[in-house]
Design an enzyme around this catalytic site. Structure first.
Site, PDB file in Angstrom:
ATOM      1  CE  LYS A 127     -83.452  55.698 -37.442  1.00 38.75           C
ATOM      2  NZ  LYS A 127     -84.690  55.827 -36.844  1.00 38.75           N
TER       3      LYS A 127
HETATM    4  O1  G3P Z   1     -85.849  55.047 -33.607  1.00 39.15           O
HETATM    5  C1  G3P Z   1     -86.584  53.944 -33.608  1.00 39.15           C
HETATM    6  C2  G3P Z   1     -86.334  53.301 -32.389  1.00 39.15           C
HETATM    7  O2  G3P Z   1     -86.538  53.881 -31.545  1.00 39.15           O
HETATM    8  C3  G3P Z   1     -87.413  52.171 -32.487  1.00 39.15           C
HETATM    9  O3  G3P Z   1     -88.218  52.492 -31.206  1.00 39.15           O
HETATM   10  O4  G3P Z   1     -90.036  52.275 -29.573  1.00 39.15           O
HETATM   11  O5  G3P Z   1     -90.191  51.169 -32.072  1.00 39.15           O
HETATM   12  O6  G3P Z   1     -88.750  50.124 -30.120  1.00 39.15           O
HETATM   13  P1  G3P Z   1     -89.051  51.440 -30.836  1.00 39.15           P
END
Ligand code: G3P
Length: 226
Positions: free
Chosen positions: A86
Site C-alpha cells: 500500500k
Molecule cells: O484501509 C484504511 C482505510 O479504510 C481508512 O479507514 O476508518 O481510518 O477512515 P478509516
C-alpha cells in the site's frame, strides 16, 4: 463485488473468515497500532497463515519514493512476494508505484481522496486503488462520483486496476461504493457483524421456528420420518 477485512486482529480474522466470503485483508499503521507492539513481520506472517492465498495489503511508512521502495522490498522479503504494498497516493508515492510495478511487486494505491489521485494511480499501473469513502464524505467530497469516474476510466483505458473502496463507518456507504462501480470494499468485520444483528432478521427466524414448533414440537426436519 468482493469484500476484504480492514483489520489486523488475528482472532477477528479467524472468526469472521468462517462467516464472510472475503478475498483479502488490508492493514495500515493505524490498524496495526490497535494490535499493540507486536512483531511486525511475525504478525503479518501469522495473518498470511490464516488467510492463505487471499490478498494481503501492507502499507509503507516513509514519505519519499526511494524509501518507500526500500520498505516495500523489506515487506516482500519479510513476508512474501504476493503481498500488495500500500503506497499513499502522493507525488512521491506515484514515483514509487511505477518503480514497484517495474520490479513486479503488487501495488495498492491508498489515501485516495480525489478523482485525480485515482486517475494517476491507475495510470501509474497500481493493481488496486483505494478511495477513502467516509473520510471524503467528512470533507464534503463525493466518493461515489469519484468511484464512478475511476471505474469509467478503468473500462475506457482497459486497465486491470481494481477499485478497492475503503474507510467505512456504515454499511450504506459500502453498498453505495459497490453500486457506484467499486470492484472490492474493505470493511471492518465488526461493521459487517453489526449489520447482521438487525432485530427484524432474528424476529423473522424466531417466528418461523415458533410456527414449526406449534405444529410438530421442537423437532428438526432432518429427524422427520414421514
Ligand atoms: O484501509 C484504511 C482505510 O479504510 C481508512 O479507514 O476508518 O481510518 O477512515 P478509516
Amino acid at each position: 463485488m468482493k469484500y476484504m477485512f480492514d483489520t489486523a486482529n488475528l482472532n477477528e480474522i479467524e472468526k469472521y473468515m468462517k462467516i464472510y466470503p472475503i478475498c483479502g485483508v488490508t492493514t495500515n499503521p493505524s490498524i496495526l497500532k490497535a494490535e499493540g507492539k507486536v512483531g511486525f513481520y511475525s504478525h503479518l506472517k501469522a495473518m498470511r497463515k490464516l488467510i492463505g492465498n487471499r490478498s494481503l495489503h501492507v502499507q509503507t511508512i516513509s514519505a519519499d519514493a526511494a524509501a518507500m521502495v526500500k520498505e516495500a522490498e523489506a515487506i516482500v522479503n519479510g513476508v512474501d512476494r504476493d503481498v500488495f504494498i500500500k503506497i499513499p497516493t502522493t507525488e512521491e508515492g506515484l514515483m514509487a508505484m511505477g518503480q514497484l510495478k517495474a520490479m513486479g511487486i503488487g501495488v495498492t494505491a491508498t489515501a485516495v481522496y480525489s478523482q485525480v489521485q485515482g486517475f494517476m494511480a491507475i495510470a501509474a499501473g497500481a493493481d488496486y486503488v483505494a478511495p477513502y469513502c467516509n473520510r471524503m464524505e467528512n470533507l464534503d467530497a463525493d466518493p461515489y462520483e469519484a468511484i464512478a469516474a475511476m471505474r469509467y476510466m478503468i473500462e475506457e483505458e482497459e486497465s486491470s486496476a481494481q477499485i478497492l473502496a475503503a474507510s467505512f463507518k456504515n454499511i450504506g456507504q459500502v453498498n453505495r461504493a459497490f453500486l457506484s462501480g467499486a470492484h472490492t470494499a474493505t470493511v471492518q468485520p465488526a461493521l459487517l457483524h453489526s449489520t447482521f444483528q438487525m432485530a427484524a432478521i432474528h424476529k423473522a427466524v424466531d417466528d418461523f421456528k415458533a410456527d414449526w414448533v406449534a405444529v410438530r414440537g421442537d423437532v428438526s426436519l432432518a429427524d422427520l420420518t414421514e
